[in-house]
Design an enzyme around this catalytic site. Structure first.
Site: not given
Ligand code: S3P
Length: 416
Positions: A305, A165
């Protein structure tokens, strides 16, 4: 609640500039707020999610001036306790990154969001931030918002992310800026690198290898930057061009850095007619005959996404497409696996969503009335499907698209 009507089949033609990247925009605002002095950000996303982050840093004492549609000026460095609860709206990125940032600031901050955000997991950021010394409370012992953060007095940690993440990695690194020693984050798979890229731009000592980032705390310098186009928004036009006859679209100036454009590899594997210029970030997409593919778990963080858009591509490809290791989609702005199953199903696709996987059988789409589930990416993916179906489709709950792409309808008109 608004709905949007789309008539297909429609071909899309022309050049388009999508909004500035949402992930980069959040980080640019946070770092500009931390930096002592004036920063200038061009091309900041003006979606509601980013505007909430902009209001958040303003209530922490940064001066934010959206001088023109293009230019945002931020004077940062003098942050202080907000006198009111900070509302981040629908934004998971906003609340998680802000939690990390305010964990390092020696005062109390309360973060809340809308009803969808209230059900999204926060334990993944709360646990490491507590390990660093922040005192954090929230519903169900910090699992759900609102979050109450008493920051300051942090120690650096070495932390293995249990889930890949970028939001959690980013939160820990932002907290690490105010810690008493280095912070190291190890990730199970590479995720988007925007936090480390932006920190380096601001003069902070960060070193990265494949799956680890190490940060040495230090001052954040003000900066000037231009936010590149959001590849996640570009994905809708690129898929739409591939699946509608007679289409030829160039999406300009997309961010093409690490762990963001895995969907272009998947589409290429599916037989998409793409021309990708990784230097300019321009991607040309033309009508294509797509075939099914398998998307492996290791690929998911790099296209997490874009699965709603890719699922639409899969629904008109020949054969089966299997996405493996996609359990994280259940905790996005909606349960995206369920939303894809029901709404793409209503549009005539055969979709199975079980546990960690999503399987789409290719075929023909038919027009339908579908629901957004309050999720901008489901709504925009439904438009793409509607453009490929023969007849009139209606997307109910269209308003949510303003969270990331308020100009979507206008851009659609320009390309039609
Ligand atoms: C993001 C990370 C992703 C993504 C989100 C934006 C970011 O989420 O799905 O739309 O800007 O760091 P996760 O960290 O939960 O995977």
């Amino acid at each position: 609640m608004r709905s949007l009507t789309v008539e297909g089949p429609a071909s899309l033609r022309g050049r388009i500039r999508v909004p500035g990247d949402k992930s980069i925009s959040h980080r640019a605002l946070l770092l500009a707020a931390l930096a002592e002095g004036n920063s200038t950000i061009r091309g900041l996303s003006r979606g509601e999610d980013v505007l909430h982050t902009s209001a958040a840093v303003a209530s922490l004492g940064a001066l934010v001036n959206h001088r023109t549609d293009e230019v945002t000026e931020v004077t940062g460095g003098l942050l202080r306790e907000a006198t009111q609860v900070i509302d981040v709206g629908n934004s998971g990125t906003g609340i998680r990154l802000l939690a990390g940032m305010v964990a390092a600031l020696p005062f109390l901050t309360v973060l809340e969001g809308d009803s969808s955000l209230a059900g999204r997991p926060m334990g993944r950021v709360v646990r490491p931030l507590r390990q660093m010394g922040a005192r954090i409370d929230g519903r169900e012992d910090g699992e759900f918002p609102p979050l109450v953060v008493r920051g300051g007095g942090l120690h650096g940690i070495e932390y293995e992310l249990p889930v890949p993440s970028a939001q959690v990695k980013g939160a820990i690194l932002l907290a690490g800026l105010g810690a008493d020693g280095p912070t190291v984050v190890h990730e199970p798979l590479p995720t988007r690198a925007h936090t480390e890229e932006m920190l380096a731009r601001c003069g902070v000592e960060v070193s990265c290898d494949d799956l680890s980032v190490r940060l040495v705390p230090g001052p954040v310098s003000p900066f000037e930057m231009e936010v590149p186009g959001d590849p996640s928004q570009g994905a809708f036009w690129i898929v739409a061009a591939c699946i509608t006859p007679g289409s030829d679209v160039i999406v300009e100036n997309l961010y093409t850095g690490p762990a963001r454009v895995g969907y272009l590899d998947v589409l290429t594997r599916m037989g998409a007619d793409l021309e990708i210029d990784r230097d300019s970030g321009d991607v040309r997409a033309r009508s294509s005959d797509l075939r099914g593919t398998v998307v492996e778990p290791a690929e998911i963080p790099g296209l997490v996404d874009e699965i709603p858009a890719l699922a639409v591509a899969a629904a008109v490809a020949s054969g089966e497409t299997r996405f493996a290791g996609v359990g994280e989609l259940r905790v996005k702005e909606s349960d995206r696996l369920e939303a894809i199953r029901t709404e793409l199903g209503a549009l005539g696709a055969r979709v199975e969503a079980g546990g960690e996987s999503l399987v789409v059988q290719g075929g023909r789409l038919r027009p339908a009335s579908v629901r957004s589930h309050g999720d901008h990416r489901i709504a925009m993916a439904a438009v793409v499907a509607g453009l490929a179906a023969d007849g009139v489709s209606v997307i109910e709950g269209w308003d949510c698209v303003a969270t990331s792409y308020p100009g979507f309808e206008q851009d659609l008109e320009e390309l039609r």
